[in-house]
Design a protein around this motif. Structure first.
Motif, PDB file in Angstrom:
ATOM      1  N   SER A   1      -1.267   4.438  -2.303  1.00  0.00           N
ATOM      2  CA  SER A   1      -2.191   4.425  -1.169  1.00  0.00           C
ATOM      3  C   SER A   1      -1.520   4.984   0.076  1.00  0.00           C
TER       4      SER A   1
ATOM      5  N   ASP B   1      -9.166  -0.164   4.676  1.00  0.00           N
ATOM      6  CA  ASP B   1      -9.391  -1.453   4.028  1.00  0.00           C
ATOM      7  C   ASP B   1      -9.199  -2.646   4.970  1.00  0.00           C
TER       8      ASP B   1
ATOM      9  N   ASP C   1      -5.690   4.779   3.865  1.00  0.00           N
ATOM     10  CA  ASP C   1      -6.317   3.819   2.947  1.00  0.00           C
ATOM     11  C   ASP C   1      -6.171   2.397   3.476  1.00  0.00           C
TER      12      ASP C   1
ATOM     13  N   TYR D   1       0.835  -1.203   0.000  1.00  0.00           N
ATOM     14  CA  TYR D   1       0.000   0.000   0.000  1.00  0.00           C
ATOM     15  C   TYR D   1       0.870   1.253   0.000  1.00  0.00           C
TER      16      TYR D   1
END
Length: 72
Positions: free
Chosen positions: A37, A45, A41, A32
């Motif tokens: 990201s 998630d 984020d 990520y």
């Protein structure tokens, strides 16, 4: 690294290093961050992980890298 933070179990995610008590590979966090990201984020998630826990893993990884780095 502290086993309270991460754990490797051959029965979970084929032995990938995961956040302890989850099936979330630590590699996902770095993927990520390497991509476009943000930490936000990632946390959105993977709601099973707290910000404090994720930051602790990042700090432990930083410390490990610094300790293992050869002197110039």
């Amino acid at each position: 690294m502290d086993s309270a933070l991460v754990k490797r179990d051959p029965e979970i995610m084929s032995g990938a290093l995961c956040f302890t008590g989850t099936r979330v590979p630590v590699k996902n966090l770095f993927d990520y961050l390497e991509g476009s990201s943000s930490l936000e984020d990632f946390l959105e998630d993977f709601p099973a992980l707290s910000r404090e826990r994720v930051v602790a893993v990042l700090e432990a990884a930083r410390e490990r890298l610094a300790a293992d780095a050869p002197a110039a």
